[in-house]
Design an enzyme around this catalytic site. Structure first.
Site, short mmCIF file in Angstrom:
data_model
loop_
_atom_site.label_atom_id
_atom_site.label_comp_id
_atom_site.label_asym_id
_atom_site.label_seq_id
_atom_site.Cartn_x
_atom_site.Cartn_y
_atom_site.Cartn_z
N CYS A 124 0.74 -1.15 0.02
CA CYS A 124 -0.04 -0.07 -0.09
C CYS A 124 0.82 1.31 -0.03
CB CYS A 124 -0.89 0.00 1.28
SG CYS A 124 -2.14 -1.34 1.09
N HIS A 263 -3.30 7.37 2.55
CA HIS A 263 -3.56 6.02 2.12
C HIS A 263 -5.12 5.40 2.64
CE1 HIS A 263 -3.86 1.71 0.86
NE2 HIS A 263 -3.68 1.46 2.10
N ASN A 293 -10.09 -0.35 -0.22
CA ASN A 293 -8.57 -0.11 -0.45
C ASN A 293 -8.13 -0.70 -1.83
OD1 ASN A 293 -6.01 -0.44 0.08
ND2 ASN A 293 -6.05 -1.52 2.04
N1 ACO Z 1 -18.29 -8.70 9.20
C1 ACO Z 1 -18.76 -9.03 10.33
N2 ACO Z 1 -17.63 -9.49 11.48
C2 ACO Z 1 -16.40 -9.44 10.84
C3 ACO Z 1 -16.06 -9.20 9.51
C4 ACO Z 1 -17.04 -8.83 8.72
N3 ACO Z 1 -16.76 -8.53 7.71
N4 ACO Z 1 -14.62 -9.26 9.64
C5 ACO Z 1 -14.27 -9.69 10.75
N5 ACO Z 1 -15.32 -9.53 11.59
C6 ACO Z 1 -15.49 -10.05 13.10
C7 ACO Z 1 -14.26 -10.77 13.58
O1 ACO Z 1 -14.41 -12.43 13.20
C8 ACO Z 1 -14.35 -10.46 14.94
O2 ACO Z 1 -15.03 -11.53 15.65
P1 ACO Z 1 -14.96 -12.36 17.04
O3 ACO Z 1 -14.65 -11.11 18.07
O4 ACO Z 1 -15.97 -13.25 17.04
O5 ACO Z 1 -13.59 -13.18 16.97
C9 ACO Z 1 -14.96 -9.06 15.11
O6 ACO Z 1 -15.34 -8.99 13.80
C10 ACO Z 1 -13.79 -8.16 15.32
O7 ACO Z 1 -12.50 -8.31 14.43
P2 ACO Z 1 -11.47 -7.37 14.54
O8 ACO Z 1 -10.32 -7.82 13.75
O9 ACO Z 1 -11.19 -6.97 15.97
O10 ACO Z 1 -12.23 -6.14 13.97
P3 ACO Z 1 -11.59 -4.58 13.84
O11 ACO Z 1 -12.41 -3.62 14.56
O12 ACO Z 1 -9.85 -4.63 14.14
O13 ACO Z 1 -11.66 -4.34 12.35
C11 ACO Z 1 -10.55 -4.40 10.00
C12 ACO Z 1 -11.14 -5.32 11.32
C13 ACO Z 1 -11.43 -3.39 9.52
C14 ACO Z 1 -9.85 -5.25 9.32
C15 ACO Z 1 -9.37 -3.78 10.95
O14 ACO Z 1 -8.55 -4.23 11.69
C16 ACO Z 1 -8.44 -2.97 9.86
O15 ACO Z 1 -8.81 -2.20 9.04
N6 ACO Z 1 -7.19 -3.34 9.71
C17 ACO Z 1 -6.28 -2.69 9.02
C18 ACO Z 1 -6.17 -2.89 7.60
C19 ACO Z 1 -4.87 -2.21 6.97
O16 ACO Z 1 -4.57 -1.11 7.19
N7 ACO Z 1 -4.27 -2.68 6.06
C20 ACO Z 1 -2.97 -2.25 5.52
C21 ACO Z 1 -2.85 -2.09 4.34
S1 ACO Z 1 -3.27 -3.46 3.29
C22 ACO Z 1 -2.04 -3.85 2.18
O17 ACO Z 1 -0.99 -3.61 2.56
C23 ACO Z 1 -2.21 -5.04 1.44
#
Ligand code: ACO
Length: 353
Positions: A124, A263, A293
């Site tokens: 990214c 980003h 993204n």
């Molecule tokens: N729908 C419903 N529930 C979901 C989903 C979904 N699509 N995805 C995950 N959950 C659930 C999980 O299973 C988890 O359930 P559990 O508590 O029963 O285990 C719960 O939601 C919480 O999961 P978290 O991972 O803690 O959720 P979070 O609030 O962190 O959000 C997210 C997840 C959006 C992926 C976030 O962590 C994020 O944005 N991370 C960074 C992504 C990023 O910046 N990537 C960098 C660049 S990518 C690249 O370089 C290719």
């Protein structure tokens, strides 16, 4: 009579003198994703800010297709002939092939012949890395017209049975023209990485460490593996650190930055970065709601979307974080009044199905 001493010439800077983007017409909405995996529009919007994303459909179409669309549009819009381009750099994590590079393919498709072209892989942060390299080539006087592309077909490496990743990503491409300028342009760049971050965000198979086999395909190892919470923690810290370091190095206050160009991974990360930098929402570029993204394409797509609002002399702070981990930022002044250059583009839109 003594001759008046010549005014010292200001340094040659690399300035963005045009931007164009491309997103494929097929749109994948949250409602459609909720029919594919156990998720909901409410969860996706609350946790990420994403409402829909564009997906490249069509047999035999890879990242180069979108990159070439963006480059052709850029050349047309800036009145640049393919023969005038000196170098093309493409930032991508989803190249059409392991080789040749996607940059090679884009040149061929955009009728750009006989120049140097290569890919940059920094996930990214790829566009920030590629633009940093382009800036050095311009500042040294080696080249006068460089095209920098950020393009990714993330849908090709996303597991649409994994709700934790499939809601996040989309496909798209953006391209900028970079030229020498004595008044405006790139004033500072910062790139960094930490390979220890690999365990939190990577694609397990398909490279030389684990070449593709029937078993790797059966185990679904050719998709993005992301530990969302860990990546989130690093992204939120590093994006703001980059912006703040560039501001400190260049004696910038929150009032002297006109636009933060972050980003687009997650609206919460964008908002946290803006808050630490001290910028109000109306000076932060946000496109995540409609594109998701798009990895290396997010920043050029932001510049494309906001081009009409940009004025010559506007101070822009670019900040990115991605797989690797990689991160980076650029401080620049914008080189032209966007309203005079922006071309209204009809963006096609049809539901994925
Ligand atoms: N729908 C419903 N529930 C979901 C989903 C979904 N699509 N995805 C995950 N959950 C659930 C999980 O299973 C988890 O359930 P559990 O508590 O029963 O285990 C719960 O939601 C919480 O999961 P978290 O991972 O803690 O959720 P979070 O609030 O962190 O959000 C997210 C997840 C959006 C992926 C976030 O962590 C994020 O944005 N991370 C960074 C992504 C990023 O910046 N990537 C960098 C660049 S990518 C690249 O370089 C290719």
């Amino acid at each position: 009579m003594t001759k008046k001493p010549a005014k010292p010439k200001s340094a040659i800077r690399a300035a963005i003198t045009g931007v164009h983007g491309y997103v494929p017409p097929d749109v994948l909405t949250n409602a459609e994703l909720a029919r594919m995996v156990d998720t909901s529009d409410q969860w996706i919007v609350e946790r990420t800010g994403i409402k829909e994303r564009h997906i490249l459909k069509g047999k035999g179409l890879g990242t180069s297709h979108m990159g070439a669309e963006a480059v052709r549009g850029l050349l047309k819009k800036t009145g640049t002939g393919p023969g005038e381009v000196d170098l093309l750099i493409c930032a991508t994590t989803t190249p059409d092939f392991v080789f040749p590079s996607t940059a090679n393919l884009i040149c061929d498709m955009a009728d750009i012949r006989g120049i140097g072209s290569f890919d940059v892989q920094a996930a990214c942060s790829g566009f920030v890395y590629a633009l940093t390299i382009a800036a050095r080539f311009i500042e040294s006087g080696a080249y006068r017209k460089i095209v920098v592309v950020g393009a990714d077909k993330m849908s090709s490496i996303i597991d649409y049975t994994d709700r934790a990743t499939c809601v996040l990503f989309g496909d798209g491409a953006g391209a900028v023209l970079v030229e020498p300028n004595r008044k405006y342009g790139i004033l500072d760049t910062l790139i960094a990485s930490d390979g220890a971050g690999m365990k939190h965000l990577h694609q397990k198979a398909g490279g030389s460490r684990m070449p593709p086999t029937a078993e790797t395909v059966a185990k679904r190892l050719h998709f993005v593996h992301q530990e969302g919470a860990a990546v989130y923690k690093f992204a939120i810290a590093r994006m703001a650190d980059v912006a703040i370091e560039l501001m400190a190095r260049n004696c910038l206050t929150k009032d002297s930055v006109d636009w933060l160009v972050p980003h687009q991974a997650n609206r919460r990360i964008i908002e946290a970065t803006a808050e630490r930098v001290g910028l109000p929402a109306n000076r932060v570029m946000v496109t995540i709601q409609k594109y998701g993204n798009t990895t290396a394409a997010t920043i050029p797509l932001c510049l494309w979307d906001y081009e009409q609002k940009l004025k010559a002399g506007d101070r822009l702070l670019l900040a990115a974080f991605g797989g690797g981990f990689t991160w980076g930022g650029i401080y620049m002044t914008w080189a032209y009044d966007g309203a005079s250059r922006a071309v209204k583009v009809k963006r096609g839109r049809k539901a994925v199905g």
